[in-house]
Scaffold this active site. Structure first.
Site, mmCIF file in Angstrom:
data_model
loop_
_atom_site.group_PDB
_atom_site.id
_atom_site.type_symbol
_atom_site.label_atom_id
_atom_site.label_comp_id
_atom_site.label_asym_id
_atom_site.label_seq_id
_atom_site.Cartn_x
_atom_site.Cartn_y
_atom_site.Cartn_z
ATOM 1 N N ASP A 50 0.843 -1.189 0.000
ATOM 2 C CA ASP A 50 0.000 0.000 0.000
ATOM 3 C C ASP A 50 0.885 1.248 0.000
ATOM 4 O O ASP A 50 1.446 1.610 1.028
ATOM 5 C CB ASP A 50 -0.894 -0.006 1.253
ATOM 6 C CG ASP A 50 -1.812 1.205 1.263
ATOM 7 O OD1 ASP A 50 -2.829 1.161 0.546
ATOM 8 O OD2 ASP A 50 -1.504 2.202 1.944
ATOM 9 N N LYS A 84 -2.032 6.006 -4.438
ATOM 10 C CA LYS A 84 -3.121 6.966 -4.162
ATOM 11 C C LYS A 84 -2.877 8.305 -4.834
ATOM 12 O O LYS A 84 -1.737 8.794 -4.858
ATOM 13 C CB LYS A 84 -3.263 7.178 -2.650
ATOM 14 C CG LYS A 84 -3.345 5.887 -1.857
ATOM 15 C CD LYS A 84 -3.635 6.115 -0.395
ATOM 16 C CE LYS A 84 -3.469 4.822 0.397
ATOM 17 N NZ LYS A 84 -2.066 4.520 0.736
ATOM 18 N N HIS A 117 -6.897 9.687 -2.329
ATOM 19 C CA HIS A 117 -6.334 9.646 -0.963
ATOM 20 C C HIS A 117 -7.251 10.340 0.048
ATOM 21 O O HIS A 117 -7.486 9.819 1.136
ATOM 22 C CB HIS A 117 -4.945 10.307 -0.974
ATOM 23 C CG HIS A 117 -4.034 9.818 0.091
ATOM 24 N ND1 HIS A 117 -2.678 9.755 -0.061
ATOM 25 C CD2 HIS A 117 -4.276 9.381 1.345
ATOM 26 C CE1 HIS A 117 -2.134 9.287 1.053
ATOM 27 N NE2 HIS A 117 -3.078 9.055 1.920
ATOM 28 N N SER A 172 -10.430 6.790 -0.206
ATOM 29 C CA SER A 172 -9.883 6.717 1.140
ATOM 30 C C SER A 172 -10.331 7.957 1.900
ATOM 31 O O SER A 172 -10.457 9.041 1.312
ATOM 32 C CB SER A 172 -8.351 6.661 1.074
ATOM 33 O OG SER A 172 -7.816 6.608 2.373
ATOM 34 N N SER A 222 -3.936 0.246 12.133
ATOM 35 C CA SER A 222 -4.619 -0.776 12.929
ATOM 36 C C SER A 222 -4.190 -0.813 14.387
ATOM 37 O O SER A 222 -4.892 -1.363 15.228
ATOM 38 C CB SER A 222 -4.358 -2.161 12.334
ATOM 39 O OG SER A 222 -4.952 -2.252 11.074
ATOM 40 N N PHE A 223 -2.981 -0.271 14.660
ATOM 41 C CA PHE A 223 -2.508 -0.292 16.050
ATOM 42 C C PHE A 223 -2.813 1.022 16.764
ATOM 43 O O PHE A 223 -2.201 1.333 17.794
ATOM 44 C CB PHE A 223 -1.008 -0.617 16.099
ATOM 45 C CG PHE A 223 -0.652 -1.877 15.354
ATOM 46 C CD1 PHE A 223 -1.441 -3.022 15.477
ATOM 47 C CD2 PHE A 223 0.451 -1.932 14.508
ATOM 48 C CE1 PHE A 223 -1.134 -4.192 14.782
ATOM 49 C CE2 PHE A 223 0.768 -3.099 13.815
ATOM 50 C CZ PHE A 223 -0.036 -4.222 13.943
ATOM 51 N N PHE A 228 1.256 7.152 15.513
ATOM 52 C CA PHE A 228 1.248 8.600 15.730
ATOM 53 C C PHE A 228 2.102 9.003 16.932
ATOM 54 O O PHE A 228 2.415 10.175 17.099
ATOM 55 C CB PHE A 228 -0.205 9.095 15.830
ATOM 56 C CG PHE A 228 -0.963 8.712 14.588
ATOM 57 C CD1 PHE A 228 -0.883 9.507 13.455
ATOM 58 C CD2 PHE A 228 -1.666 7.514 14.516
ATOM 59 C CE1 PHE A 228 -1.513 9.130 12.282
ATOM 60 C CE2 PHE A 228 -2.296 7.124 13.349
ATOM 61 C CZ PHE A 228 -2.226 7.929 12.230
ATOM 62 N N GLU A 230 5.081 7.917 17.008
ATOM 63 C CA GLU A 230 6.305 8.187 16.238
ATOM 64 C C GLU A 230 6.342 9.643 15.774
ATOM 65 O O GLU A 230 7.395 10.218 15.605
ATOM 66 C CB GLU A 230 6.320 7.330 14.958
ATOM 67 C CG GLU A 230 6.592 5.866 15.160
ATOM 68 C CD GLU A 230 6.389 5.049 13.883
ATOM 69 O OE1 GLU A 230 6.050 5.627 12.830
ATOM 70 O OE2 GLU A 230 6.559 3.824 13.956
ATOM 71 N N ASN A 279 9.147 -2.201 10.414
ATOM 72 C CA ASN A 279 10.526 -2.187 9.915
ATOM 73 C C ASN A 279 11.281 -3.447 10.342
ATOM 74 O O ASN A 279 12.429 -3.615 9.995
ATOM 75 C CB ASN A 279 11.281 -0.977 10.497
ATOM 76 C CG ASN A 279 10.689 0.329 10.018
ATOM 77 O OD1 ASN A 279 10.041 0.370 8.991
ATOM 78 N ND2 ASN A 279 10.899 1.392 10.776
HETATM 79 P P1 NAD Z 1 0.280 0.840 11.807
HETATM 80 O O1 NAD Z 1 -0.971 0.764 12.595
HETATM 81 O O2 NAD Z 1 0.577 -0.191 10.818
HETATM 82 O O3 NAD Z 1 1.415 0.957 12.902
HETATM 83 C C1 NAD Z 1 2.735 1.118 12.662
HETATM 84 C C2 NAD Z 1 3.418 1.193 14.046
HETATM 85 O O4 NAD Z 1 3.204 -0.024 14.767
HETATM 86 C C3 NAD Z 1 4.885 1.362 13.946
HETATM 87 O O5 NAD Z 1 5.279 2.151 15.028
HETATM 88 C C4 NAD Z 1 5.436 -0.042 14.113
HETATM 89 O O6 NAD Z 1 6.709 -0.086 14.636
HETATM 90 C C5 NAD Z 1 4.441 -0.658 15.052
HETATM 91 N N1 NAD Z 1 4.280 -2.108 14.819
HETATM 92 C C6 NAD Z 1 4.093 -2.724 13.632
HETATM 93 N N2 NAD Z 1 3.967 -4.059 13.804
HETATM 94 C C7 NAD Z 1 4.086 -4.274 15.133
HETATM 95 C C8 NAD Z 1 4.042 -5.439 15.922
HETATM 96 N N3 NAD Z 1 3.839 -6.642 15.383
HETATM 97 N N4 NAD Z 1 4.204 -5.306 17.259
HETATM 98 C C9 NAD Z 1 4.383 -4.100 17.824
HETATM 99 N N5 NAD Z 1 4.434 -2.954 17.130
HETATM 100 C C10 NAD Z 1 4.277 -3.037 15.787
HETATM 101 O O7 NAD Z 1 0.323 2.289 11.209
HETATM 102 P P2 NAD Z 1 0.320 3.089 9.890
HETATM 103 O O8 NAD Z 1 1.635 3.011 9.205
HETATM 104 O O9 NAD Z 1 -0.236 4.409 10.281
HETATM 105 O O10 NAD Z 1 -0.791 2.394 8.987
HETATM 106 C C11 NAD Z 1 -0.492 1.321 8.131
HETATM 107 C C12 NAD Z 1 -0.519 1.734 6.671
HETATM 108 O O11 NAD Z 1 -1.780 2.300 6.338
HETATM 109 C C13 NAD Z 1 0.469 2.844 6.284
HETATM 110 O O12 NAD Z 1 1.791 2.381 6.199
HETATM 111 C C14 NAD Z 1 -0.130 3.306 4.989
HETATM 112 O O13 NAD Z 1 0.182 2.420 3.941
HETATM 113 C C15 NAD Z 1 -1.627 3.252 5.292
HETATM 114 N N6 NAD Z 1 -2.176 4.560 5.732
HETATM 115 C C16 NAD Z 1 -3.090 5.174 4.935
HETATM 116 C C17 NAD Z 1 -3.609 6.399 5.286
HETATM 117 C C18 NAD Z 1 -4.623 7.068 4.395
HETATM 118 O O14 NAD Z 1 -4.896 8.267 4.595
HETATM 119 N N7 NAD Z 1 -5.204 6.368 3.467
HETATM 120 C C19 NAD Z 1 -3.218 7.010 6.481
HETATM 121 C C20 NAD Z 1 -2.302 6.338 7.310
HETATM 122 C C21 NAD Z 1 -1.791 5.110 6.929
#
Ligand code: NAD
Length: 326
Positions: A50, A84, A117, A172, A222-223, A228, A230, A279
């Site tokens: 994505d 997007k 987007h 989105s 999802s988390f 945020f 970060e 990462n």
């Molecule tokens: P995410 O919910 O995937 O969380 C990322 C954070 O969780 C990072 O700090 C990472 O280190 C931590 N994490 C990941 N796996 C983990 C695990 N197994 N255990 C513990 N910590 C873990 O957040 P995100 O990046 O905001 O969202 C995912 C994706 O969604 C983005 O990369 C992007 O592609 C998409 N996104 C889209 C929009 C939009 O406006 N359409 C906005 C935000 C994000």
């Protein structure tokens, strides 16, 4: 494909194409490590990526993919690539131009899914002047609104499908009202709706409405606050990490899984697609493995009960006074 690797289950979109239910999110993946991360994610079994113009790393994502294809790990048709359209390219004459620029960066000739987007048109910024433009011009001034309506943009998105630049198109950050309007004029229905979705922001009615219209939901962040924290968002720091919630941890222990897997399973068990970003190789694998167990009714009830209407990804929290979700 590497032997023994897990692959995500897929869902059939209203466009007729299959989409993996679990993918890899490319936002905030650093440019210097991005190609390797994409490559490693493919090796770990990820097939959906994505991305977005706005993430500023599409070239590096493309490098990772090119390497995986060259090494014979996957073929293009094994992958499901999402990008997007950024807010500055909503005018009808800009949509294909922006899509082609992203495709060029990914070194692909079509996207599996191309999304609007945000339902917000901002003033056009020339590609040569600032790319990606984000929300400010080259002098740091906040961009004014553009003139395109959502209908103009969607009609131009449909033309991308007609000419084969995108196999499916979607939206989105749309709410139910914008979708209701879109469905009145859409010749091609949006295949997916990507929204912020986690137990602190379940958006239950939006999920139900869009699903009833045949639109597949994809959850981002999802988390919850993790992404945020970060960014040093005060509200994320204040509400406490969802991954550390005592109830979530108890559920995870009972199933022999991690909190992250529980949060992802809360979505996927209800048919909501997820695109976690990580990462770390272990977490990458762990996140992909979020459809191999089932939460019990009581677990789901607990997670549903965490809803606090907490939205993190809002322009206003980045200091831009654009009330997208007001
Ligand atoms: P995410 O919910 O995937 O969380 C990322 C954070 O969780 C990072 O700090 C990472 O280190 C931590 N994490 C990941 N796996 C983990 C695990 N197994 N255990 C513990 N910590 C873990 O957040 P995100 O990046 O905001 O969202 C995912 C994706 O969604 C983005 O990369 C992007 O592609 C998409 N996104 C889209 C929009 C939009 O406006 N359409 C906005 C935000 C994000």
């Amino acid at each position: 494909m590497t032997q023994g690797n897990m692959l995500s289950p897929t869902v059939k979109l209203n466009s007729g194409h299959d989409m993996p239910l679990v993918g890899f999110g490319c936002w905030k993946v650093n440019n210097d490590t991005c190609a390797d991360q994409i490559y490693n994610a493919i090796k770990a079994g990820y097939r959906l990526f994505d991305g977005a113009c706005d993430y500023g790393n599409e070239r590096e994502c493309g490098d990772g993919i090119a390497r995986a294809i060259k090494d014979g790990i996957v073929t293009r048709s094994d992958l499901f690539i999402v990008s997007k359209l950024w807010c500055t390219y909503h005018e009808k004459e800009r949509v294909a131009q922006a899509c082609k620029k992203s495709l060029q960066d990914w070194r692909l000739d079509y996207f599996d899914l191309y999304l609007v987007h945000f339902p917000v048109a901002l003033k056009y910024v020339d590609f040569a002047v600032k790319y990606p433009p984000e929300l400010e011009d080259e002098f740091g001034a906040v961009l004014p609104f553009g003139s395109a309506t959502n209908q103009e943009t969607w009609t131009a998105m449909e033309a991308l499908v007609d000419v084969g630049l995108a196999r499916s198109i979607g939206v989105s950050n749309y709410n139910s009202q914008s979708i209701m309007d879109l469905l009145r004029y859409a010749r091609i229905q949006p295949a997916t709706l990507q929204i912020e979705h986690h137990p602190y922001l379940a958006q239950e009615r939006l999920v139900k409405y869009a699903t009833e219209q045949g639109i597949q939901i994809t959850a981002y962040s999802s988390f919850g606050p993790a992404s945020f924290m970060e960014l040093q968002f005060k509200m994320a720091q204040k509400c406490g990490p969802l991954l550390e919630d005592g109830g979530v941890k108890t559920i995870a222990q009972r199933h022999g899984k991690t909190s992250a897997q529980v949060l992802l399973r809360w979505a996927t068990q209800r048919g909501v697609a997820v695109i976690p970003k990580s990462n770390h190789l272990t977490r990458l694998k762990e996140n992909l493995d979020c459809c191999t167990f089932d939460l019990e009714e009581g677990d789901m009830e607990y997670l549903n009960g965490l809803d606090r209407g907490l939205r993190f990804n809002d322009f206003v929290h980045y200091g831009y006074n654009v009330p997208v979700f007001a």
